[in-house]
Design a protein around this motif. Structure first.
Motif, PDB file in Angstrom:
ATOM      1  N   MET A 253       0.789  -1.131  -0.071  1.00 37.93           N
ATOM      2  CA  MET A 253      -0.053   0.034   0.169  1.00 37.93           C
ATOM      3  C   MET A 253       0.798   1.138   0.046  1.00 37.93           C
ATOM      4  SD  MET A 253      -3.445  -0.633   0.129  1.00 37.93           S
ATOM      5  CE  MET A 253      -4.390   0.697   0.921  1.00 37.93           C
ATOM      6  N   GLY A 254       2.074   1.127   0.816  1.00 36.94           N
ATOM      7  CA  GLY A 254       3.011   2.308   0.828  1.00 36.94           C
ATOM      8  C   GLY A 254       3.753   2.632  -0.342  1.00 36.94           C
ATOM      9  N   TYR A 255       4.028   1.566  -0.974  1.00 35.39           N
ATOM     10  CA  TYR A 255       4.749   1.563  -2.295  1.00 35.39           C
ATOM     11  C   TYR A 255       3.791   2.306  -3.396  1.00 35.39           C
ATOM     12  CZ  TYR A 255       7.106   0.639  -6.548  1.00 35.39           C
ATOM     13  OH  TYR A 255       7.581   0.729  -8.065  1.00 35.39           O
ATOM     14  N   ILE A 256       2.637   1.676  -3.449  1.00 32.90           N
ATOM     15  CA  ILE A 256       1.811   2.208  -4.523  1.00 32.90           C
ATOM     16  C   ILE A 256       1.575   3.723  -4.305  1.00 32.90           C
ATOM     17  CG2 ILE A 256      -0.719   1.920  -5.423  1.00 32.90           C
ATOM     18  CD1 ILE A 256      -0.755  -1.008  -4.891  1.00 32.90           C
ATOM     19  N   GLU A 257       1.168   4.018  -3.091  1.00 29.14           N
ATOM     20  CA  GLU A 257       0.998   5.562  -2.648  1.00 29.14           C
ATOM     21  C   GLU A 257       1.852   6.347  -3.446  1.00 29.14           C
ATOM     22  OE1 GLU A 257       0.163   5.954   1.680  1.00 29.14           O
ATOM     23  OE2 GLU A 257       1.009   8.104   1.398  1.00 29.14           O
ATOM     24  N   THR A 258       3.054   6.005  -3.311  1.00 29.93           N
ATOM     25  CA  THR A 258       4.268   6.892  -3.804  1.00 29.93           C
ATOM     26  C   THR A 258       4.372   7.013  -5.533  1.00 29.93           C
ATOM     27  OG1 THR A 258       5.928   4.888  -3.804  1.00 29.93           O
ATOM     28  CG2 THR A 258       5.545   6.329  -1.712  1.00 29.93           C
ATOM     29  N   LYS A 355       6.335   8.338  -9.605  1.00 33.96           N
ATOM     30  CA  LYS A 355       7.708   8.700  -8.935  1.00 33.96           C
ATOM     31  C   LYS A 355       8.698   7.531  -9.107  1.00 33.96           C
ATOM     32  CE  LYS A 355       5.042  11.145  -5.467  1.00 33.96           C
ATOM     33  NZ  LYS A 355       4.668  11.380  -4.017  1.00 33.96           N
ATOM     34  N   THR A 356       9.346   7.899 -10.156  1.00 36.04           N
ATOM     35  CA  THR A 356      10.668   6.873 -10.406  1.00 36.04           C
ATOM     36  C   THR A 356      11.882   7.410 -10.364  1.00 36.04           C
ATOM     37  OG1 THR A 356      10.165   7.396 -12.733  1.00 36.04           O
ATOM     38  CG2 THR A 356       9.223   5.530 -11.853  1.00 36.04           C
ATOM     39  N   ASP A 357      11.874   8.766  -9.959  1.00 41.47           N
ATOM     40  CA  ASP A 357      13.299   9.315  -9.783  1.00 41.47           C
ATOM     41  C   ASP A 357      13.863   9.115  -8.667  1.00 41.47           C
ATOM     42  OD1 ASP A 357      12.737  12.105  -8.357  1.00 41.47           O
ATOM     43  OD2 ASP A 357      11.040  11.491  -9.657  1.00 41.47           O
ATOM     44  N   PHE A 358      15.085   9.427  -8.531  1.00 44.50           N
ATOM     45  CA  PHE A 358      15.857   9.272  -7.261  1.00 44.50           C
ATOM     46  C   PHE A 358      15.428   9.537  -6.231  1.00 44.50           C
ATOM     47  CE2 PHE A 358      19.114  10.505  -4.141  1.00 44.50           C
ATOM     48  CZ  PHE A 358      19.587   9.424  -4.027  1.00 44.50           C
ATOM     49  N   ALA A 359      14.947  11.275  -6.095  1.00 45.51           N
ATOM     50  CA  ALA A 359      14.421  11.952  -4.984  1.00 45.51           C
ATOM     51  C   ALA A 359      13.311  11.090  -4.485  1.00 45.51           C
ATOM     52  CB  ALA A 359      14.084  13.144  -5.517  1.00 45.51           C
ATOM     53  N   ASN A 360      12.345  10.663  -5.397  1.00 46.82           N
ATOM     54  CA  ASN A 360      11.275  10.094  -4.880  1.00 46.82           C
ATOM     55  C   ASN A 360      11.212   8.744  -4.396  1.00 46.82           C
ATOM     56  OD1 ASN A 360       9.278  12.196  -5.386  1.00 46.82           O
ATOM     57  ND2 ASN A 360       9.462  11.556  -7.557  1.00 46.82           N
ATOM     58  N   LYS A 361      12.288   8.135  -4.926  1.00 43.52           N
ATOM     59  CA  LYS A 361      12.736   6.736  -4.201  1.00 43.52           C
ATOM     60  C   LYS A 361      13.262   7.009  -2.988  1.00 43.52           C
ATOM     61  CE  LYS A 361      13.578   3.978  -8.496  1.00 43.52           C
ATOM     62  NZ  LYS A 361      14.480   3.569  -9.240  1.00 43.52           N
TER      63      LYS A 361
END
Lengths: 412, 195
Positions: A253-258, A355-361
């Motif tokens: 759930m946490g991952y999808i949210e991002t 959110k696939t970029d470094f900052a979002n990761k």
């Protein structure tokens, strides 16, 4: 003043600590008493001599040598402090990791799939208990007429008795299952709605994440959205139903949210423990009935008996299959939580891109780490609560030891 | 208490700066060295033990409460370190230290300083007697009669109650007197037998 008193006062007089009355009495006494006078003079001489002893000068290189030693000691101290703090930090991390691990264990023991075999064992055990008591309770006399070639009426009696016995054993099974504290059977379901800049990218990321974590995509669909007034293409939207191991529900759930802008999110938990135990107990009872009917069928001597028993046996077998299917369905939904994801593609400025970029990761990992930390803390608290008795014993022993060591030191 | 001038040095010393601590103790070095010398009775030992005391103080500087007098805190460590040393030495060495002081033949070649101090015969015999006292008595005699501290300061340094300091000092002086008398009688007897 007596000699004893005078001797006791000499020191006080020399140190100028006597009051006027005592001083007068003391001086009068030593004028008349030669022994006390000698004692006074002697002590006065000694203290005076001691007071006049010369002060030694410091050795020449005392200060420089001491400074060197202090600098070295300071460096060592700082090094040992770094080592100490590092060790403390490592211990803290270890404790939190242990806490998190314990929490996972705790969680899995109560609802996770890995603990299912243990849960099944406890259920089976209770079932076996029931079987033993049921078979013990089965009145052999009820079957005896059939063994002796009794009429079908006898079967009817036997069947009703067997059913009555089954009811009793069922209720006792359900009770014993509850009494034996069977682990909870919990179904978790989540719903999450997000807006993303790229539907394809987001759905692919969800699929990849799910598969990497041992789950699967149960169902997915997508639509092209058009503006009804201008008939212009707005983007894609769709739904994905993800099945993921219950233990990984929150992480997923946490991952999808991002992956985009969160629009809506909900989670629901359904405890089906009672239904599960009921179904399992009914299945057990039906299986016993099946065995008894098979026995009766083997011993049946006329056609009408055989037809009646077979008719009942068919019903029982059908019930057994139904219960087994129900249990399998329960196991499936308990082991694998369901997450329904609604994804909408929007190019609006306010929408955060997938959110696939470094900052979002990094943000995701930061949040994940914080969650783990909190989870670890929660785990430690639970562990302390669970171990309060041995902790209390150790604390008492430690306090007693410290007091004992201190008192021993003081005696020394 | 430490003056505000030294507060910067204190901060540095607390962080493990040995040079800052060295500056902080500079004014106390001679006093500590002498107190330790008077308890141990030997200049070489006093040098090592007083340095050990300073390093101990530095290592435990975090435990120093700035509301208390720095000197008292430092002297307490020095006195305790010296007493520990003397006890340790007694255990390790079967030869009593008092003999070391009394017997001139055993004196260290570096003990010229001591000779200066105990040049007078009377003072020499008193110092010898002080060294024959038990540690607990020797400490109060050193602090009161040799260093001139008042009862309160001695109580702070030794951690003993004021009343105990007074009674212990009185008993220490009494014992000192007895030892001196005994030594005097002994030396008189020896003198006669030689004659």
């Amino acid at each position: 003043m007596k000699c004893d008193e005078a001797l006791n006062i000499i020191d006080m007089y020399l140190d100028e600590c006597t009051d006027a009355y005592n001083e007068k009495e003391f001086l009068e006494h030593i004028q008349t008493c030669e022994s006390c006078r000698n004692a006074y003079n002697e002590i006065k001489r000694i203290t005076s001599e001691l007071n006049n002893t010369e002060y030694l000068p410091l050795p020449d290189d005392f200060h420089s040598e001491l400074t060197d030693k202090l600098i070295k000691s300071g460096k060592k101290r700082n090094k040992s402090r770094i080592v100490k703090y590092s060790a403390l930090a490592a211990c803290a991390v270890l404790v939190f990791m242990t806490g998190a691990y314990m929490k996972d264990l705790y969680y899995m023991a109560s609802s996770g799939s890995s603990a299912q075999s243990a849960d099944s064992a406890s259920v089976t055990e209770s079932m076996n208990g029931m079987s033993r008591s049921a078979s013990g309770e089965m009145p052999q006399a009820s079957y005896e007429p059939y063994a002796d070639g009794a009429s079908l009426e006898g079967y009817g009696t036997a069947e009703s008795e067997a059913q009555a016995s089954s009811e009793n054993s069922y209720s006792s099974t359900a009770l014993s299952a509850k009494e034996q504290n069977i682990s909870r059977k919990i179904i978790k379901t989540g719903y999450i709605s997000i807006n993303v800049s790229s539907f394809d990218e987001a759905s692919q990321l969800i699929k990849t994440y799910t598969e990497q974590n041992g789950g699967y995509v149960e169902q997915s669909n997508q639509f092209a959205d058009y503006d009804s007034q201008t008939n212009t293409y707005k983007g894609k939207s769709g739904n994905i139903t993800v099945r993921i191991e219950s233990a990984k529900f929150s992480d997923t759930m946490g991952y999808i949210e991002t992956l985009g802008t969160l629009i809506n999110q909900s989670e629901s938990v359904n405890d089906i423990t009672n239904s599960y135990v009921d179904t399992q107990s009914r299945l057990e009872v039906k299986e016993q009935e099946k065995e008894r009917l098979s026995e009766l069928l083997n011993n049946a001597e006329n056609i009408s008996d055989i037809i009646t028993i077979e008719g009942r046996l068919t019903e029982v077998i059908s019930d057994i299959e139904s219960y087994e299917a129900q249990l399998n369905a329960y196991d499936d939904v308990v082991d694998y939580s369901t997450i329904n994801v609604n994804i909408t593609e929007k190019d609006d400025d306010g929408i955060i891109p997938a959110k696939t970029d470094f900052a979002n990761k990094a943000v995701y990992n930061f949040k994940d780490s914080a969650r783990t930390l909190f989870s670890g803390f929660e785990g430690i608290v639970l562990l302390i609560i669970r171990l309060w008795a041995p902790i209390a014993v150790v604390a008492v022993i430690a306090v007693v030891s410290v007091v004992f060591i201190k008192s021993k030191k003081n005696k020394k | 208490m430490i003056s505000s001038v030294n507060s910067g040095l204190i901060k540095k010393a607390r962080r493990g700066d040995g040079r800052a601590f060295s500056m902080l103790i500079e004014n106390h070095e001679r006093f500590v060295f002498n107190v330790v010398y008077r308890i141990t009775g030997n200049a070489e030992d006093a040098r090592d033990v007083s340095q050990e005391a300073f390093i101990k103080a530095f290592k435990n500087f975090e435990s120093y409460d700035e509301r208390a007098a720095f000197s008292t805190w430092l002297y307490r460590i020095a006195v305790n370190t010296a007493i520990d040393f003397v006890r340790r030495r007694k255990k390790e060495n079967s030869i009593s230290f008092e003999d070391y002081i009394v017997d001139e033949n055993n004196q260290n070649s570096d003990s010229g300083i001591e000779e200066k101090v105990i040049s007078k015969e009377g003072v020499k015999s008193i110092i010898s007697a002080v060294n024959m006292l038990d540690d607990e008595f020797k400490t109060v005699i050193v602090l009161r009669d040799m260093e001139g501290m008042d009862y309160k300061e001695i109580s702070d340094i030794t951690g003993l109650p004021l009343g105990t300091v007074k009674s212990r000092l009185s008993r220490a002086r009494g014992k000192l007197r007895q030892i001196i008398e005994k030594n005097d009688i002994k030396s008189e007897t020896e003198g006669r037998s030689r004659a």
